[in-house]
Design a protein around this motif. Structure first.
Motif, PDB file in Angstrom:
ATOM      1  N   VAL A 190       0.821  -1.203   0.000  1.00  0.00           N
ATOM      2  CA  VAL A 190       0.000   0.000   0.000  1.00  0.00           C
ATOM      3  C   VAL A 190       0.854   1.251   0.000  1.00  0.00           C
ATOM      4  N   ASN A 191       1.823   1.311   0.902  1.00  0.00           N
ATOM      5  CA  ASN A 191       2.627   2.520   1.015  1.00  0.00           C
ATOM      6  C   ASN A 191       3.375   2.822  -0.271  1.00  0.00           C
ATOM      7  N   ALA A 192       3.987   1.798  -0.853  1.00  0.00           N
ATOM      8  CA  ALA A 192       4.776   2.035  -2.060  1.00  0.00           C
ATOM      9  C   ALA A 192       3.887   2.307  -3.263  1.00  0.00           C
ATOM     10  N   SER A 193       2.762   1.628  -3.334  1.00  0.00           N
ATOM     11  CA  SER A 193       1.892   1.796  -4.497  1.00  0.00           C
ATOM     12  C   SER A 193       1.328   3.201  -4.586  1.00  0.00           C
ATOM     13  N   LEU A 194       1.038   3.797  -3.434  1.00  0.00           N
ATOM     14  CA  LEU A 194       0.392   5.102  -3.448  1.00  0.00           C
ATOM     15  C   LEU A 194       1.355   6.243  -3.716  1.00  0.00           C
ATOM     16  N   VAL A 195       2.660   5.992  -3.553  1.00  0.00           N
ATOM     17  CA  VAL A 195       3.629   7.057  -3.774  1.00  0.00           C
ATOM     18  C   VAL A 195       3.595   7.480  -5.240  1.00  0.00           C
ATOM     19  N   GLY A 196       3.284   8.706  -5.493  1.00  0.00           N
ATOM     20  CA  GLY A 196       3.296   9.232  -6.856  1.00  0.00           C
ATOM     21  C   GLY A 196       2.039   8.972  -7.647  1.00  0.00           C
ATOM     22  N   ALA A 197       1.171   8.092  -7.185  1.00  0.00           N
ATOM     23  CA  ALA A 197       0.000   7.758  -7.996  1.00  0.00           C
ATOM     24  C   ALA A 197      -0.934   8.948  -8.152  1.00  0.00           C
ATOM     25  N   GLY A 198      -1.174   9.671  -7.053  1.00  0.00           N
ATOM     26  CA  GLY A 198      -2.081  10.810  -7.141  1.00  0.00           C
ATOM     27  C   GLY A 198      -1.572  11.872  -8.089  1.00  0.00           C
ATOM     28  N   ALA A 199      -0.294  12.205  -7.979  1.00  0.00           N
ATOM     29  CA  ALA A 199       0.263  13.228  -8.871  1.00  0.00           C
ATOM     30  C   ALA A 199       0.222  12.775 -10.314  1.00  0.00           C
ATOM     31  N   ALA A 200       0.504  11.505 -10.538  1.00  0.00           N
ATOM     32  CA  ALA A 200       0.516  11.002 -11.912  1.00  0.00           C
ATOM     33  C   ALA A 200      -0.873  11.057 -12.535  1.00  0.00           C
TER      34      ALA A 200
ATOM     35  N   ASP B 165     -14.702  11.180 -34.823  1.00  0.00           N
ATOM     36  CA  ASP B 165     -14.551  11.440 -36.255  1.00  0.00           C
ATOM     37  C   ASP B 165     -13.676  10.398 -36.932  1.00  0.00           C
ATOM     38  N   GLY B 166     -13.339   9.340 -36.189  1.00  0.00           N
ATOM     39  CA  GLY B 166     -12.549   8.265 -36.771  1.00  0.00           C
ATOM     40  C   GLY B 166     -11.060   8.517 -36.781  1.00  0.00           C
ATOM     41  N   LYS B 167     -10.640   9.686 -36.319  1.00  0.00           N
ATOM     42  CA  LYS B 167      -9.218   9.982 -36.329  1.00  0.00           C
ATOM     43  C   LYS B 167      -8.517   9.279 -35.165  1.00  0.00           C
ATOM     44  N   LYS B 168      -7.235   9.015 -35.354  1.00  0.00           N
ATOM     45  CA  LYS B 168      -6.456   8.429 -34.278  1.00  0.00           C
ATOM     46  C   LYS B 168      -6.338   9.437 -33.130  1.00  0.00           C
ATOM     47  N   ILE B 169      -6.444   8.937 -31.924  1.00  0.00           N
ATOM     48  CA  ILE B 169      -6.366   9.794 -30.754  1.00  0.00           C
ATOM     49  C   ILE B 169      -5.130   9.397 -29.961  1.00  0.00           C
ATOM     50  N   PHE B 170      -4.205  10.314 -29.796  1.00  0.00           N
ATOM     51  CA  PHE B 170      -2.986  10.044 -29.060  1.00  0.00           C
ATOM     52  C   PHE B 170      -2.952  10.941 -27.832  1.00  0.00           C
ATOM     53  N   PRO B 171      -3.436  10.473 -26.699  1.00  0.00           N
ATOM     54  CA  PRO B 171      -3.418  11.294 -25.497  1.00  0.00           C
ATOM     55  C   PRO B 171      -1.994  11.516 -25.020  1.00  0.00           C
ATOM     56  N   PRO B 172      -1.764  12.572 -24.245  1.00  0.00           N
ATOM     57  CA  PRO B 172      -0.422  12.785 -23.719  1.00  0.00           C
ATOM     58  C   PRO B 172      -0.015  11.639 -22.806  1.00  0.00           C
ATOM     59  N   THR B 173       1.241  11.250 -22.885  1.00  0.00           N
ATOM     60  CA  THR B 173       1.729  10.152 -22.070  1.00  0.00           C
ATOM     61  C   THR B 173       2.004  10.644 -20.657  1.00  0.00           C
ATOM     62  N   PRO B 174       1.390  10.040 -19.631  1.00  0.00           N
ATOM     63  CA  PRO B 174       1.687  10.462 -18.267  1.00  0.00           C
ATOM     64  C   PRO B 174       3.127  10.130 -17.902  1.00  0.00           C
ATOM     65  N   ASP B 175       3.616  10.768 -16.871  1.00  0.00           N
ATOM     66  CA  ASP B 175       4.976  10.535 -16.409  1.00  0.00           C
ATOM     67  C   ASP B 175       5.012   9.203 -15.677  1.00  0.00           C
ATOM     68  N   LEU B 176       5.340   8.151 -16.406  1.00  0.00           N
ATOM     69  CA  LEU B 176       5.303   6.815 -15.834  1.00  0.00           C
ATOM     70  C   LEU B 176       6.499   6.594 -14.916  1.00  0.00           C
ATOM     71  N   GLY B 177       6.251   5.872 -13.843  1.00  0.00           N
ATOM     72  CA  GLY B 177       7.317   5.577 -12.891  1.00  0.00           C
ATOM     73  C   GLY B 177       6.916   4.414 -12.019  1.00  0.00           C
ATOM     74  N   ASP B 178       7.460   4.363 -10.796  1.00  0.00           N
ATOM     75  CA  ASP B 178       7.158   3.245  -9.911  1.00  0.00           C
ATOM     76  C   ASP B 178       5.673   3.147  -9.587  1.00  0.00           C
TER      77      ASP B 178
ATOM     78  N   ASN C 227       6.087  -3.864 -20.785  1.00  0.00           N
ATOM     79  CA  ASN C 227       6.697  -2.661 -21.345  1.00  0.00           C
ATOM     80  C   ASN C 227       7.201  -1.790 -20.208  1.00  0.00           C
ATOM     81  N   THR C 228       8.464  -1.429 -20.242  1.00  0.00           N
ATOM     82  CA  THR C 228       9.035  -0.595 -19.195  1.00  0.00           C
ATOM     83  C   THR C 228       8.601   0.858 -19.392  1.00  0.00           C
ATOM     84  N   PRO C 229       8.606   1.673 -18.335  1.00  0.00           N
ATOM     85  CA  PRO C 229       8.281   3.098 -18.505  1.00  0.00           C
ATOM     86  C   PRO C 229       9.168   3.776 -19.540  1.00  0.00           C
ATOM     87  N   GLU C 230      10.449   3.418 -19.562  1.00  0.00           N
ATOM     88  CA  GLU C 230      11.372   4.028 -20.516  1.00  0.00           C
ATOM     89  C   GLU C 230      11.005   3.652 -21.945  1.00  0.00           C
ATOM     90  N   ALA C 231      10.645   2.377 -22.162  1.00  0.00           N
ATOM     91  CA  ALA C 231      10.278   1.936 -23.509  1.00  0.00           C
ATOM     92  C   ALA C 231       8.994   2.603 -23.973  1.00  0.00           C
TER      93      ALA C 231
END
Length: 659
Positions: free
Chosen positions: A26-36, A51-64, A81-85
């Protein structure tokens, strides 16, 4: 020499690989989750274009907060898939590397062959090249993850002194007919490479103790969904977690002709007819091409005349094998994976399933060991190849004929001449540790998927671009839950469960294979791994929208939320049989694969409206560049994937000097 060991994640408190507490999760999982989540897009809003167009949302800052604990051993830093990849791939998708001339470090490296991608197709290409080329020929494999393998990797745990291994992605196989090495069906390549690599034909599995030995376990994480239910004890749950009360399990319903289920009589009749259909709705001479003109939903409901309830039942099963459900997937794909409804036509048989402890990592490691013996320590016995550590420090050394360079995302590939047919080589640019590097090769095998190749390879003719545009993909999430015991499974009497609602649609504990000194027990009070394969499918949306929505959901969900869902799902399913998440869950590893499956729509295999099938276009080399990936077969499987690497090398063989 010692091999690299990734550092332990904060999601796991280890005392020489001891137990973990709920507080650590619990403690580790919640770190950063709210901000992300503040930066993550709202899933429905992101798909509201319409409209059928591709939708590319902004990528959140992935981390632990997103990635989570990775287990122990060589694969701990590379689960899914790693956050870096993900970050590098999305930057490439968004055009960041369209120009290959900005701040590029020119390396004085030149190779006869560069292979992009170290999954089964990529290592298959490297293996075949090592057989074909001379002793002085050089090959570099570039891969965007910390460990080679693509989706053929594994998770490892140590629980109460027992070493547990589970697949990150691809798993499950049948021993092929070794006299049919050139079979031209879904399993093409299985027999050839099974024999070529020297894979055993007999395996040792854990035995149940007396008193529990009548409980039947599957030996992989797929067969129990449908294909081997006559060999495995399976339960079905028809009430969802949102209903009041615990899950109500129905045991082995197919053996009871579904009479112990709440299905209405008409639905039972249709399901039984689907499972054993003797109808022959097609009288022409090209049954397979005909199947590729329609979805499996159309085939079930219009050609077989069965109800939509059959389609609904089959949706999660097909999605687990091909990525999406019956409403968008070609009926030929369902035929290829031996789903029912085709009785009377030649088809394959999925029976007597096996799985290596780490799934298809067992095949992948055999390819690597054969092509580059020093990559895995020790000898070449089956147990040593599967169990011994990877020698990371020996993968990429100057002067080696075959080198593996990990954490290297290729972003730009182009011939050194505007006319590929008169070029002398290929330039390859990749990103590693935030810097861009350019190297050269006489030829390149792109053992990566269409979602990468269409952004990376420059100067493609319109025919290739159009073919790539017809490849669509779906994600899958594989969750491995290490348990301290499975006494609740024994009380229930089922080792796999299929259900509706909640996290995923099915989970199981398999009978562990014993390999060398890795011999996990199979006793109710001993640890085991519960595995979930979670497909993302949304009937009614277009094929492309379903893939986008699934990736968005998987990308923006924190580890802590998936952990909550897993705990709730297991409690709903097994709480009345004694399961307690605080006591019984030791660790959770999530493996998120954003483009796990190509999702073959009608026309994918045989073409439509006079146009060639897209895979037929891409299996032709583009100058000094050849494409090889399991997706080119439509139904992704270990043997055909490696065979794609073999084909690519054959197409480029005229460019290599014999030695």
């Amino acid at each position: 020499m010692t091999s690299f060991r990734p550092k332990k994640s904060r999601y796991y408190r280890s005392q020489e690989h001891g137990n973990i507490t709920r507080r650590d999760f619990v403690n580790a999982s919640l770190v950063g989750a709210g901000a992300a989540l503040l930066t993550a897009p709202a899933p429905l809003a992101a798909l509201a274009s319409g409209d059928g167009k591709k939708i590319f949302p902004p990528t959140p800052d992935l981390g632990d907060w997103w990635y989570g604990y990775g287990g122990i051993g060589d694969y701990a830093s590379s689960h899914g898939n790693t956050p870096e990849a993900v970050s590098a791939a999305h930057s490439m998708r968004d055009g960041k590397y369209r120009s290959a001339d900005n701040e590029i470090h020119e390396l004085a490296e030149s190779y006869d062959l560069i292979v992009v991608g170290a999954g089964l197709a990529g290592v298959g290409a490297a293996y075949e090249y090592r057989k074909l080329a001379g002793a002085s020929a050089s090959c570099l494999v570039l891969d965007n993850h910390p460990v080679f393998g693509g989706e053929a990797k594994q998770n490892e745990f140590m629980v109460n002194g027992h070493h547990l291994v589970a697949p990150q992605g691809s798993n499950g196989f049948s021993i092929p007919d070794l006299g049919n090495a050139e079979a031209e069906d879904f399993s093409a390549g299985d027999a050839y490479y099974y024999r070529e690599l020297g894979i055993p034909t007999q395996f040792s599995y854990a035995d149940l103790p007396a008193g529990s030995d009548n409980l039947r376990f599957g030996r992989d994480n797929y067969g129990y969904l449908f294909w081997t239910q006559d060999q495995v004890d399976v339960s079905y749950v028809f009430n969802s977690p949102t209903d009041e009360g615990p899950a109500t399990h129905v045991l082995n319903p197919w053996s009871q002709q579904l009479t112990n289920t709440p299905y209405p009589a008409a639905v039972r009749d249709d399901l039984l007819a689907w499972r054993s259909s003797n109808q022959t709705p097609y009288q022409g001479s090209n049954f397979r091409a005909w199947l590729d003109t329609m979805t499996y939903k159309h085939y079930i409901e219009q050609e077989l005349g069965l109800s939509a309830a059959v389609t609904e039942y089959c949706d999660p099963i097909l999605a687990s094998a091909v990525g999406l459900g019956c409403d968008v997937i070609s009926a030929y794909a369902a035929f290829n994976v031996a789903l029912p409804g085709f009785r009377g036509y030649e088809t394959i048989t999925i029976d007597h399933r096996h799985s290596f402890p780490g799934g298809n990592s067992g095949f992948l490691r055999h390819f690597v060991k054969k092509a580059k013996p020093e990559a895995i320590s020790g000898g070449d016995s089956f147990a040593e190849i599967l169990n011994n550590p990877i020698q990371f420090e020996l993968l990429d050394q100057p002067g080696q004929q075959l080198r593996f360079r990990q954490n290297s995302t290729v972003v730009h590939v182009r011939h050194d001449n505007a006319n590929p047919d008169s070029s002398n080589g290929v330039e390859v640019t990749y990103i590693k540790d935030g810097s861009a590097y350019r190297i050269k090769a006489r030829a390149v095998v792109m053992a990566t998927g269409a979602w990468v190749n269409k952004h990376v390879v420059r100067g493609l003719p319109s025919s290739y671009e159009n073919a790539f545009a017809r490849f669509h993909h779906a994600p899958i999430l594989v969750a491995n839950v290490a348990l301290s015991n499975w006494r609740f499974i024994e009380k229930l009497g089922a080792t796999g469960t299929l259900y509706k609602g909640g996290f995923g649609a099915f989970c199981n504990i398999r009978r562990p294979m014993h390999v060398g000194n890795v011999t996990p027990p199979l006793a109710p009070d001993s640890p085991a791994v519960m595995t979930f394969y979670v497909p993302f499918y949304y009937p009614g949306l277009s094929l492309q929208e379903q893939g986008q929505r699934g990736r968005l959901e998987m990308l923006t969900t924190p580890f802590s939320e998936y952990e909550r869902q897993i705990r709730a799902q297991l409690t709903h399913l097994y709480g009345s049989y004694g399961f307690n998440p605080d006591k019984d869950i030791e660790a959770i590893v999530l493996n998120r694969w954003g483009h796990a499956y190509v999702t073959p729509q009608p026309g994918f295999y045989f073409g439509e409206n006079g146009a060639p099938a897209p895979r037929d276009v891409l299996t032709r080399n583009f100058g000094r560049i050849a494409f090889a990936h399991s997706e080119l077969k439509g139904n992704q499987h270990w043997g055909p994937a490696a065979m794609e690497g073999r084909r690519a090398i054959s197409q480029l063989s005229h460019l290599f000097s014999a030695g």
